[in-house]
Design a protein around this motif. Sequence first.
Motif, PDB file in Angstrom:
ATOM      1  N   MET A 158     -17.370  18.958  43.778  1.00  0.00           N
ATOM      2  CA  MET A 158     -16.361  19.186  42.765  1.00  0.00           C
ATOM      3  C   MET A 158     -14.996  19.141  43.419  1.00  0.00           C
ATOM      4  N   ALA A 159     -14.024  19.789  42.829  1.00  0.00           N
ATOM      5  CA  ALA A 159     -12.660  19.730  43.331  1.00  0.00           C
ATOM      6  C   ALA A 159     -12.519  20.470  44.646  1.00  0.00           C
ATOM      7  N   ARG A 160     -11.631  19.956  45.474  1.00  0.00           N
ATOM      8  CA  ARG A 160     -11.366  20.595  46.756  1.00  0.00           C
ATOM      9  C   ARG A 160     -10.403  21.761  46.580  1.00  0.00           C
ATOM     10  N   SER A 161      -9.745  21.854  45.442  1.00  0.00           N
ATOM     11  CA  SER A 161      -8.859  22.961  45.115  1.00  0.00           C
ATOM     12  C   SER A 161      -9.266  23.450  43.736  1.00  0.00           C
ATOM     13  N   ASP A 162      -8.424  24.266  43.131  1.00  0.00           N
ATOM     14  CA  ASP A 162      -8.756  24.777  41.801  1.00  0.00           C
ATOM     15  C   ASP A 162      -8.821  23.676  40.753  1.00  0.00           C
ATOM     16  N   GLU A 163      -7.927  22.696  40.874  1.00  0.00           N
ATOM     17  CA  GLU A 163      -7.898  21.605  39.911  1.00  0.00           C
ATOM     18  C   GLU A 163      -8.450  20.335  40.541  1.00  0.00           C
ATOM     19  N   PRO A 164      -9.283  19.609  39.803  1.00  0.00           N
ATOM     20  CA  PRO A 164      -9.769  18.336  40.333  1.00  0.00           C
ATOM     21  C   PRO A 164      -8.631  17.317  40.384  1.00  0.00           C
ATOM     22  N   CYS A 176      -6.272  18.240  35.136  1.00  0.00           N
ATOM     23  CA  CYS A 176      -6.426  17.908  36.545  1.00  0.00           C
ATOM     24  C   CYS A 176      -5.114  17.407  37.149  1.00  0.00           C
ATOM     25  N   ILE A 177      -5.145  17.248  38.447  1.00  0.00           N
ATOM     26  CA  ILE A 177      -4.037  16.624  39.167  1.00  0.00           C
ATOM     27  C   ILE A 177      -4.241  15.118  39.019  1.00  0.00           C
ATOM     28  N   VAL A 178      -3.237  14.422  38.539  1.00  0.00           N
ATOM     29  CA  VAL A 178      -3.374  12.992  38.256  1.00  0.00           C
ATOM     30  C   VAL A 178      -2.497  12.180  39.215  1.00  0.00           C
ATOM     31  N   ARG A 179      -3.103  11.165  39.798  1.00  0.00           N
ATOM     32  CA  ARG A 179      -2.388  10.150  40.562  1.00  0.00           C
ATOM     33  C   ARG A 179      -2.575   8.842  39.798  1.00  0.00           C
ATOM     34  N   THR A 180      -1.569   7.982  39.861  1.00  0.00           N
ATOM     35  CA  THR A 180      -1.656   6.709  39.155  1.00  0.00           C
ATOM     36  C   THR A 180      -1.335   5.564  40.109  1.00  0.00           C
ATOM     37  N   VAL A 205     -12.278  12.014  41.353  1.00  0.00           N
ATOM     38  CA  VAL A 205     -12.721  10.982  40.411  1.00  0.00           C
ATOM     39  C   VAL A 205     -11.694   9.852  40.396  1.00  0.00           C
ATOM     40  N   VAL A 206     -12.205   8.614  40.359  1.00  0.00           N
ATOM     41  CA  VAL A 206     -11.357   7.431  40.202  1.00  0.00           C
ATOM     42  C   VAL A 206     -11.736   6.783  38.878  1.00  0.00           C
ATOM     43  N   LEU A 207     -10.735   6.551  38.038  1.00  0.00           N
ATOM     44  CA  LEU A 207     -10.914   5.792  36.804  1.00  0.00           C
ATOM     45  C   LEU A 207     -10.337   4.411  37.088  1.00  0.00           C
ATOM     46  N   THR A 210     -12.002  12.108  28.588  1.00  0.00           N
ATOM     47  CA  THR A 210     -12.172  13.494  29.052  1.00  0.00           C
ATOM     48  C   THR A 210     -13.648  13.851  29.175  1.00  0.00           C
ATOM     49  N   ASP A 211     -14.484  13.356  28.269  1.00  0.00           N
ATOM     50  CA  ASP A 211     -15.925  13.617  28.382  1.00  0.00           C
ATOM     51  C   ASP A 211     -16.499  12.992  29.651  1.00  0.00           C
ATOM     52  N   THR A 212     -16.069  11.772  29.953  1.00  0.00           N
ATOM     53  CA  THR A 212     -16.536  11.097  31.166  1.00  0.00           C
ATOM     54  C   THR A 212     -16.076  11.854  32.404  1.00  0.00           C
ATOM     55  N   LEU A 213     -14.826  12.264  32.422  1.00  0.00           N
ATOM     56  CA  LEU A 213     -14.304  13.040  33.541  1.00  0.00           C
ATOM     57  C   LEU A 213     -15.112  14.334  33.720  1.00  0.00           C
ATOM     58  N   ASP A 214     -15.321  15.057  32.636  1.00  0.00           N
ATOM     59  CA  ASP A 214     -16.090  16.305  32.709  1.00  0.00           C
ATOM     60  C   ASP A 214     -17.496  16.063  33.244  1.00  0.00           C
ATOM     61  N   GLN A 215     -18.128  15.013  32.767  1.00  0.00           N
ATOM     62  CA  GLN A 215     -19.488  14.687  33.197  1.00  0.00           C
ATOM     63  C   GLN A 215     -19.530  14.354  34.692  1.00  0.00           C
ATOM     64  N   LEU A 216     -18.564  13.583  35.156  1.00  0.00           N
ATOM     65  CA  LEU A 216     -18.540  13.204  36.570  1.00  0.00           C
ATOM     66  C   LEU A 216     -18.276  14.415  37.460  1.00  0.00           C
ATOM     67  N   LEU A 217     -17.405  15.306  37.025  1.00  0.00           N
ATOM     68  CA  LEU A 217     -17.138  16.526  37.802  1.00  0.00           C
ATOM     69  C   LEU A 217     -18.367  17.429  37.821  1.00  0.00           C
ATOM     70  N   LEU A 218     -19.077  17.484  36.715  1.00  0.00           N
ATOM     71  CA  LEU A 218     -20.296  18.284  36.654  1.00  0.00           C
ATOM     72  C   LEU A 218     -21.362  17.708  37.588  1.00  0.00           C
TER      73      LEU A 218
END
Length: 190
Positions: free
Chosen positions: A1-7, A30-34, A51-53, A110-118
């Motif tokens: 999962m996340a290395r900090s509090d937020e993925p 989450c923390i977002v990079r683009t 996670v990478v989208l 968001t569902d995909t992100l949640d699933q991947l983090l889970l």
Amino acid sequence: MARSDEPAVLIVEDEPDLADLYAAWLEEECIVRTAYNGSQALDAIDRHVDVVLLDRRMPGLSGDTVLDTIRERDLDCRVAMVTAVEPDFDIVEMGFDDYLVKPVSKSDLTDTLDQLLLRSAYDEQLQEFFALASKKAVLDKQKTEAELRASEEYARLEDRLAVLRSDIDDTMARLSERDAHGRACRDISR
């Protein structure tokens, strides 16, 4: 999962407006990079990204090449292809974790992100569980019952294994529940 509090999520999309829309949808979770192309993506990804989208069809470095490079670097992240490319049999050998065909909604993303983090949490739990179970097996084999009962370290090991077993069961139930919900929604839409 996340290395900090937020993925941390890296969005790789060559259409800036679409990349920024995805970022706006996810920035509260989450923390977002683009990154707006494959080269920027490879510069932006590191061990902190969960996670990478990833858009599949981009000028320059394609999403397929970026995906291959992520896997070659052995980065511990989940990758979802978010693309207009309809899936074909070539996806069987590709190292992604999920595949979304555009257009995607906020709830799809968001569902995909949640699933991947889970899934990541489940993987980490399993890895820790099996590492500790191996240690317990060695001690069980090498120590007497009296030595095991007298050891505080062994008692903590057993407690941690029990907690992990429960966490793994809970995570697995959540994964199954989401999967069952997704199948039900797909069946209804047919």
